[in-house]
Every structure is written in structure tokens, then in C-alpha cells.
Design an enzyme around this catalytic site. Structure first.
Site, PDB file in Angstrom:
ATOM      1  N   LYS A 181      13.090 -34.592 -24.149  1.00 52.40           N
ATOM      2  CA  LYS A 181      12.978 -34.312 -22.714  1.00 52.40           C
ATOM      3  C   LYS A 181      12.571 -35.559 -21.927  1.00 52.40           C
ATOM      4  O   LYS A 181      12.116 -36.554 -22.508  1.00 52.40           O
ATOM      5  CB  LYS A 181      11.987 -33.158 -22.507  1.00 52.40           C
ATOM      6  CG  LYS A 181      12.469 -31.838 -23.135  1.00 52.40           C
ATOM      7  CD  LYS A 181      11.551 -30.681 -22.769  1.00 52.40           C
ATOM      8  CE  LYS A 181      12.057 -29.378 -23.381  1.00 52.40           C
ATOM      9  NZ  LYS A 181      11.209 -28.227 -22.985  1.00 52.40           N
ATOM     10  N   TYR A 216      19.236 -23.489 -19.023  1.00 50.84           N
ATOM     11  CA  TYR A 216      18.058 -22.624 -19.043  1.00 50.84           C
ATOM     12  C   TYR A 216      18.289 -21.304 -18.297  1.00 50.84           C
ATOM     13  O   TYR A 216      17.333 -20.660 -17.876  1.00 50.84           O
ATOM     14  CB  TYR A 216      16.845 -23.368 -18.468  1.00 50.84           C
ATOM     15  CG  TYR A 216      16.193 -24.315 -19.469  1.00 50.84           C
ATOM     16  CD1 TYR A 216      15.621 -23.831 -20.642  1.00 50.84           C
ATOM     17  CD2 TYR A 216      16.141 -25.683 -19.242  1.00 50.84           C
ATOM     18  CE1 TYR A 216      15.015 -24.684 -21.564  1.00 50.84           C
ATOM     19  CE2 TYR A 216      15.537 -26.542 -20.155  1.00 50.84           C
ATOM     20  CZ  TYR A 216      14.978 -26.027 -21.310  1.00 50.84           C
ATOM     21  OH  TYR A 216      14.372 -26.873 -22.223  1.00 50.84           O
ATOM     22  N   ASN A 270       6.729 -30.862 -22.527  1.00 52.35           N
ATOM     23  CA  ASN A 270       6.417 -30.722 -23.958  1.00 52.35           C
ATOM     24  C   ASN A 270       7.371 -31.510 -24.864  1.00 52.35           C
ATOM     25  O   ASN A 270       7.573 -31.158 -26.024  1.00 52.35           O
ATOM     26  CB  ASN A 270       6.361 -29.240 -24.343  1.00 52.35           C
ATOM     27  CG  ASN A 270       7.671 -28.512 -24.069  1.00 52.35           C
ATOM     28  OD1 ASN A 270       8.647 -29.130 -23.668  1.00 52.35           O
ATOM     29  ND2 ASN A 270       7.690 -27.217 -24.304  1.00 52.35           N
TER      30      ASN A 270
HETATM   31  P1  GDP Z   1      10.575 -23.259 -26.355  1.00 52.84           P
HETATM   32  O1  GDP Z   1      11.646 -22.491 -27.084  1.00 52.84           O
HETATM   33  O2  GDP Z   1       9.376 -23.570 -27.224  1.00 52.84           O
HETATM   34  O3  GDP Z   1      11.101 -24.496 -25.656  1.00 52.84           O
HETATM   35  O4  GDP Z   1       9.988 -22.304 -25.200  1.00 52.84           O
HETATM   36  P2  GDP Z   1      10.689 -21.315 -24.159  1.00 52.84           P
HETATM   37  O5  GDP Z   1      12.128 -21.057 -24.500  1.00 52.84           O
HETATM   38  O6  GDP Z   1       9.767 -20.145 -24.003  1.00 52.84           O
HETATM   39  O7  GDP Z   1      10.635 -22.119 -22.772  1.00 52.84           O
HETATM   40  C1  GDP Z   1      11.577 -23.107 -22.453  1.00 52.84           C
HETATM   41  C2  GDP Z   1      10.869 -24.255 -21.790  1.00 52.84           C
HETATM   42  O8  GDP Z   1      10.329 -23.823 -20.533  1.00 52.84           O
HETATM   43  C3  GDP Z   1       9.647 -24.784 -22.551  1.00 52.84           C
HETATM   44  O9  GDP Z   1       9.988 -25.693 -23.581  1.00 52.84           O
HETATM   45  C4  GDP Z   1       8.850 -25.434 -21.446  1.00 52.84           C
HETATM   46  O10 GDP Z   1       9.361 -26.752 -21.108  1.00 52.84           O
HETATM   47  C5  GDP Z   1       9.103 -24.503 -20.269  1.00 52.84           C
HETATM   48  N1  GDP Z   1       8.062 -23.470 -20.151  1.00 52.84           N
HETATM   49  C6  GDP Z   1       7.804 -22.416 -20.986  1.00 52.84           C
HETATM   50  N2  GDP Z   1       6.796 -21.657 -20.540  1.00 52.84           N
HETATM   51  C7  GDP Z   1       6.399 -22.218 -19.358  1.00 52.84           C
HETATM   52  C8  GDP Z   1       5.389 -21.878 -18.391  1.00 52.84           C
HETATM   53  O11 GDP Z   1       4.652 -20.892 -18.529  1.00 52.84           O
HETATM   54  N3  GDP Z   1       5.286 -22.725 -17.298  1.00 52.84           N
HETATM   55  C9  GDP Z   1       6.089 -23.805 -17.120  1.00 52.84           C
HETATM   56  N4  GDP Z   1       5.913 -24.581 -16.034  1.00 52.84           N
HETATM   57  N5  GDP Z   1       7.049 -24.151 -18.003  1.00 52.84           N
HETATM   58  C10 GDP Z   1       7.203 -23.372 -19.120  1.00 52.84           C
END
Ligand code: GDP
Length: 145
Positions: free
Chosen positions: A11, A51, A114
Site C-alpha cells: 500500500k 474495494y 496497514n
Molecule cells: P484486510 O482483509 O485485513 O485488509 O481487512 P478488510 O478487508 O476488513 O479491510 C480492507 C481494508 O480497509 C483494510 O486493510 C484497511 O486498510 C481498511 N480498514 C479496515 N477496517 C477499517 C476501519 O475500521 N477504519 C478505516 N479507516 N479503515 C479500515
């Protein structure tokens, strides 16, 4: 365990801090082969589409802004259990909860910034890989490795 393919995105936060090489090294040391790779500055449309599954979430707009804030390095990784292996290397979504030694623990900042994305299942990996790569941009893995 089956040979799998997964999509990785380094990222904008990790690319900006110069962590690309360290992250790619971790993939190779874990036995994941990089069979396709490109560096892109995502357009808003491309990030929104990637996304789209999160479009109802309150953080969608911020996530798209973050993902378009600078270049990313996108790759296809292949190896035994590649999907789970990559997610293990990354650590949990929230960087503040990710242990030292994981990509997010070492290079991420918080739950949004992250450092890395990794597909979470075979079906999503397939969709995500074809979102960024044509078949002609993916090479055969090296047998010797
Ligand atoms: P991953 O599969 O571990 O990447 O997690 P997810 O699919 O749940 O979320 C996609 C991405 O959205 C994450 O990698 C973070 O960059 C972002 N993200 C997830 N949860 C949050 C949140 O609660 N707040 C914000 N600002 N970003 C989030």
C-alpha cells in the site's frame, strides 16, 4: 496443501517509506514466488472498484483516499497455501495489534494505514488477480525454487 495464487498490494504508506524491498524479500523467503508485478498509482475509479465490497462501510471514502494517495506495488504470489501464508506474513488488519515480525506490525501505522493487502480466499484471489492482471502478464513459476 494446494498450490495457490494470491494478490498482494504493497500500500502507499509502505511504498512511501521504502519498505517495498523488505516486503518482497519476506514473500520470497517464505517460499512465495512473485509471478507477476506492477507499480501503479491507482485512480479513484480503480480503487473504488477494488474495494467495492466495502462501499457501505463508513471508512470507504477514507480507504479510497488512502489507496490513491501514492503509488502501490501489486503482485501475484504463488506457492503452497499462498493465501493463508501471505495473511500470516501480513498479520492482523489493525497494525496496532499486529505483532513485531509481521509486515503490518513492522511497517503499518493503524487499522487503515496497514502496509499491505492480501486476498482472503481462493474465490476473491481469482477475482482480484484478474482485476489487475491479464493472463499474458503472469509468468510460469520457476520449477527450481
Ligand atoms: P484486510 O482483509 O485485513 O485488509 O481487512 P478488510 O478487508 O476488513 O479491510 C480492507 C481494508 O480497509 C483494510 O486493510 C484497511 O486498510 C481498511 N480498514 C479496515 N477496517 C477499517 C476501519 O475500521 N477504519 C478505516 N479507516 N479503515 C479500515
Amino acid at each position: 496443501m494446494a498450490t495457490e495464487r494470491t494478490l498482494s498490494i504493497i500500500k502507499p504508506d509502505a511504498v512511501e517509506k521504502g519498505a517495498t524491498g523488505d516486503i518482497l524479500r519476506r514473500f520470497e523467503e517464505a517460499g512465495l514466488q512473485i509471478i507477476a508485478m506492477k507499480k501503479l498509482h491507482l485512480s479513484e475509479d480503480l480503487a473504488k472498484g477494488f474495494y467495492a465490497v466495502h462501499k457501505e462501510r463508513p471508512f470507504y471514502g477514507e480507504l479510497v483516499a488512502f489507496m490513491t494517495s501514492g503509488p502501490v506495488v501489486i503482485s501475484v504470489l504463488e506457492g503452497e497455501g499462498a493465501i493463508a501464508k501471505n495473511r500470516e506474513l501480513m498479520g492482523p488488519t489493525n497494525s496496532t495489534e499486529a505483532p513485531a515480525g509481521t509486515i503490518r506490525g513492522d511497517h503499518g501505522t493503524d487499522i487503515e494505514r496497514n502496509a499491505a493487502h492480501g486476498s482472503d480466499a481462493p474465490e476473491t484471489a481469482k477475482v482480484e488477480i484478474s482485476y489487475f492482471f491479464n493472463a499474458s502478464e503472469i509468468v510460469a513459476p520457476c520449477e527450481a525454487l
